[in-house]
Design an enzyme around this catalytic site. Structure first.
Site, PDB file in Angstrom:
ATOM      1  N   THR A   7     118.475  58.126  70.932  1.00  0.00           N
ATOM      2  CA  THR A   7     119.153  59.422  70.846  1.00  0.00           C
ATOM      3  C   THR A   7     120.089  59.433  72.049  1.00  0.00           C
ATOM      4  OG1 THR A   7     117.508  60.574  72.190  1.00  0.00           O
ATOM      5  CG2 THR A   7     117.142  60.583  69.807  1.00  0.00           C
ATOM      6  N   HIS A   8     121.259  60.020  71.893  1.00  0.00           N
ATOM      7  CA  HIS A   8     122.282  59.968  72.960  1.00  0.00           C
ATOM      8  C   HIS A   8     122.630  58.529  73.327  1.00  0.00           C
ATOM      9  CE1 HIS A   8     121.162  64.241  73.626  1.00  0.00           C
ATOM     10  NE2 HIS A   8     119.926  63.781  73.459  1.00  0.00           N
ATOM     11  N   TYR A  17     151.516  73.738  35.714  1.00  0.00           N
ATOM     12  CA  TYR A  17     151.996  72.510  36.347  1.00  0.00           C
ATOM     13  C   TYR A  17     153.200  72.761  37.261  1.00  0.00           C
ATOM     14  CZ  TYR A  17     153.889  67.803  36.876  1.00  0.00           C
ATOM     15  OH  TYR A  17     154.353  66.632  37.401  1.00  0.00           O
ATOM     16  N   GLN A  61     152.676  65.660  41.011  1.00  0.00           N
ATOM     17  CA  GLN A  61     152.922  64.232  40.819  1.00  0.00           C
ATOM     18  C   GLN A  61     152.432  63.436  42.041  1.00  0.00           C
ATOM     19  OE1 GLN A  61     156.389  62.636  38.626  1.00  0.00           O
ATOM     20  NE2 GLN A  61     157.228  62.233  40.655  1.00  0.00           N
ATOM     21  N   SER A  65     139.912  34.998  68.566  1.00  0.00           N
ATOM     22  CA  SER A  65     141.044  35.517  69.319  1.00  0.00           C
ATOM     23  C   SER A  65     142.031  34.384  69.515  1.00  0.00           C
ATOM     24  CB  SER A  65     140.554  36.028  70.678  1.00  0.00           C
ATOM     25  OG  SER A  65     141.605  35.986  71.621  1.00  0.00           O
ATOM     26  N   LYS A 102     135.753  34.184  71.787  1.00  0.00           N
ATOM     27  CA  LYS A 102     135.576  35.441  71.064  1.00  0.00           C
ATOM     28  C   LYS A 102     135.114  35.267  69.630  1.00  0.00           C
ATOM     29  CE  LYS A 102     137.418  39.138  72.559  1.00  0.00           C
ATOM     30  NZ  LYS A 102     136.818  40.409  72.775  1.00  0.00           N
ATOM     31  N   ASN A 158     135.012  38.295  66.976  1.00  0.00           N
ATOM     32  CA  ASN A 158     135.245  39.735  66.870  1.00  0.00           C
ATOM     33  C   ASN A 158     134.782  40.299  65.526  1.00  0.00           C
ATOM     34  OD1 ASN A 158     136.391  39.879  69.439  1.00  0.00           O
ATOM     35  ND2 ASN A 158     138.435  39.377  68.671  1.00  0.00           N
ATOM     36  N   GLU A 205     135.288  46.951  62.305  1.00  0.00           N
ATOM     37  CA  GLU A 205     136.239  47.888  62.934  1.00  0.00           C
ATOM     38  C   GLU A 205     137.189  48.480  61.900  1.00  0.00           C
ATOM     39  OE1 GLU A 205     137.615  46.241  67.013  1.00  0.00           O
ATOM     40  OE2 GLU A 205     136.746  44.564  65.926  1.00  0.00           O
TER      41      GLU A 205
HETATM   42  N1  ARG Z   1     155.122  62.072  36.296  1.00  0.00           N
HETATM   43  C1  ARG Z   1     154.591  63.385  36.130  1.00  0.00           C
HETATM   44  C2  ARG Z   1     153.366  63.600  37.019  1.00  0.00           C
HETATM   45  O1  ARG Z   1     152.802  62.650  37.428  1.00  0.00           O
HETATM   46  C3  ARG Z   1     154.197  63.610  34.710  1.00  0.00           C
HETATM   47  C4  ARG Z   1     154.205  65.031  34.304  1.00  0.00           C
HETATM   48  C5  ARG Z   1     155.611  65.537  34.291  1.00  0.00           C
HETATM   49  N2  ARG Z   1     155.680  66.821  33.696  1.00  0.00           N
HETATM   50  C6  ARG Z   1     156.757  67.595  33.844  1.00  0.00           C
HETATM   51  N3  ARG Z   1     156.724  68.730  33.270  1.00  0.00           N
HETATM   52  N4  ARG Z   1     157.770  67.222  34.576  1.00  0.00           N
HETATM   53  O2  ARG Z   1     152.982  64.709  37.323  1.00  0.00           O
END
Ligand code: ARG
Length: 454
Positions: A152-153, A314, A319, A274, A280, A282, A287
């Protein structure tokens, strides 16, 4: 695709900022599968004539074969994978291709494609995490009774077993597995038929497309279906959490492989040299697993901030949902595979672990507990007596169990020879039999129980 309404084409930068094809081409398999399910439904319901539907389905197979052989061209004019596929389809079968987009929008199309992709991604991660869990279980079994210092710690605290320590990561891995599995259950609803946002007037059969694509059923609200991306964020949240667990394990390997610790030697396959220091070895992979968790968490934050405050339904911002998910998935896949490989091939220096466990007065709590149990001291008083014994041993540079009985009795004459039964690190770990404790018998039982859960 929409040339009818416009007199001029877009500016070059407009094309470039608008195009998603450089990254969404990764969705081509899902795009073809979604289109095939859609056109089969259009044919079956009579929305499109059966022979046209059959021609489109065959054409989609040709497009898929073309992509498989040649990859997907990054054609900015064709903007995204949906337009690209439709254009290829038209090249293959002519104007009948134009019937495919009946009762559909790219909005429900992309929501479907991306869900299919994330679902596959989850299945891949679940497979990889199963292998990681197996590697941890195998090494834990081998080291169920190997004593190491528990910290711990980052100070020596009480002896534990290496098996117990590795089993802690099995628990984390199993919760990660359940998080991905939960995300999969929640996302498995099909947006197709939601069309642009309001649904469609065509008599679509949404159950048919949903079941053809392996979904549990259609989504219930068209606005939600085209505009939420919580399934992608669920994936990223599970990925970020998983990467944080991997990062902690990676950090332990980095520490343990260092000379002052000397608890583990990584195999040649998982070490790097290295260019200047010939001695070394590594732990670069560990990491990078530690580093990747920062990038994966960044991907989650990127998508959360993108989605925050978007009104329904939408918007094109959405996108930008794909690059962080793709990036996180690639980084997570590498991280899990690298950790699995390191665990499978590491040599644990159990002699060194034991030596450090014995050096740190790590059984002091056992002495205090013994005084409570056998000499009926209140724990606070036992703690004080033990502190004096540690001070004496430390002054002489010896372990607690190297103090003579006379030395111990000079501190408190209620101590007798039976105390030596609890002062060794082996006795200490063997005594930790509470459920979930580090006793080798408990570790073996935990391994057996883990092997029984899938
Ligand atoms: N390439 C667009 C996206 O990935 C597809 C949908 C586009 N729809 C639109 N109404 N422009 O979101």
């Amino acid at each position: 695709m929409w040339g009818g309404r416009f007199a001029e084409g877009p500016a070059a930068v407009m094309r470039e900022i608008n195009a998603s094809i450089p990254f969404d081409k990764r969705l081509w398999r899902q795009d073809v599968a979604g289109s095939k399910a859609h056109v089969a439904m259009l044919g079956a319901t009579g929305i499109v004539a059966a022979d046209d539907a059959a021609a489109i389905a065959a054409g989609l197979d040709q497009v898929a074969a073309y992509y498989e052989a040649n990859g997907v061209a990054e054609d900015m004019v064709l903007e995204d994978i949906h337009m690209q596929t439709e254009a290829r389809l038209a090249d293959a079968i002519g104007p009948v291709a134009g019937r495919l987009h009946t009762a559909r929008s790219r909005n429900d199309q992309v929501a479907t494609d991306f869900r299919l992709w994330v679902r596959d991604a989850i299945d891949q991660v679940l497979g990889a995490l199963g292998a990681l869990r197996e590697a941890l279980l195998t090494r834990a079994e081998e080291h169920a009774a190997s004593v190491m210092p528990g910290f711990t710690h980052l100070q020596s605290a009480q002896p534990v077993t290496l098996g117990h320590h590795l089993m802690a990561y099995v628990e984390m891995t199993m919760r990660d597995i359940s998080r991905f599995a939960d995300a999969r259950v929640r996302m498995n609803r099909c947006p197709l038929g939601s069309a642009a946002l309001a649904g469609t007037g065509f008599p679509v059969d949404r159950d048919a497309t949903a079941s053809a694509l392996g979904f549990d059923g259609p989504t219930r609200n068209s606005l939600d279906a085209v505009s939420d991306r919580d399934f992608a964020m669920d994936y990223l949240m599970a990925a970020a959490q998983c990467s944080l667990h991997l990062s902690r394990l990676a950090e332990e390997f980095v520490l343990w492989a260092s000379q002052p610790f000397g608890f583990v030697s990584l195999s040649d396959q998982w070490s790097t040299g290295s260019s200047i220091m010939p001695q070394k070895r590594n732990p670069d992979a560990a990491e990078l697993v530690r580093g990747h968790s920062g990038r994966i968490t960044g991907c989650l934050v990127a998508l959360m901030v993108t989605m925050k405050g978007l009104p329904l339904a939408y918007s094109k911002d959405m996108q930008d949902d794909k690059p962080p998910v793709f990036e996180a998935h690639d980084l997570l896949g590498l991280s899990i595979a690298a950790m699995t490989g390191m665990i499978e091939s590491a040599t644990f220096r159990t002699d060194r672990m034991r030596q450090v466990a014995e050096a740190g007065f790590s059984t002091a709590t056992d002495l205090a507990d013994w005084l409570v149990r056998e000499a009926n001291l209140p724990f606070r008083e036992a703690h004080h007596v033990t502190g004096r014994a540690v001070k004496l041993a430390e002054g002489r540079g010896v372990a607690l169990d190297a103090l003579s009985l006379d030395d111990l009795r000079a501190i408190d004459d209620r101590i007798d020879a039976r105390v030596y039964g609890v002062l060794s690190v082996d006795a200490s770990v063997a005594s930790r039999t509470s459920f979930g404790g580090t006793a080798p018998a408990n570790v073996r039982a935990a391994i057996a129980a883990a092997r029984e859960t899938t």
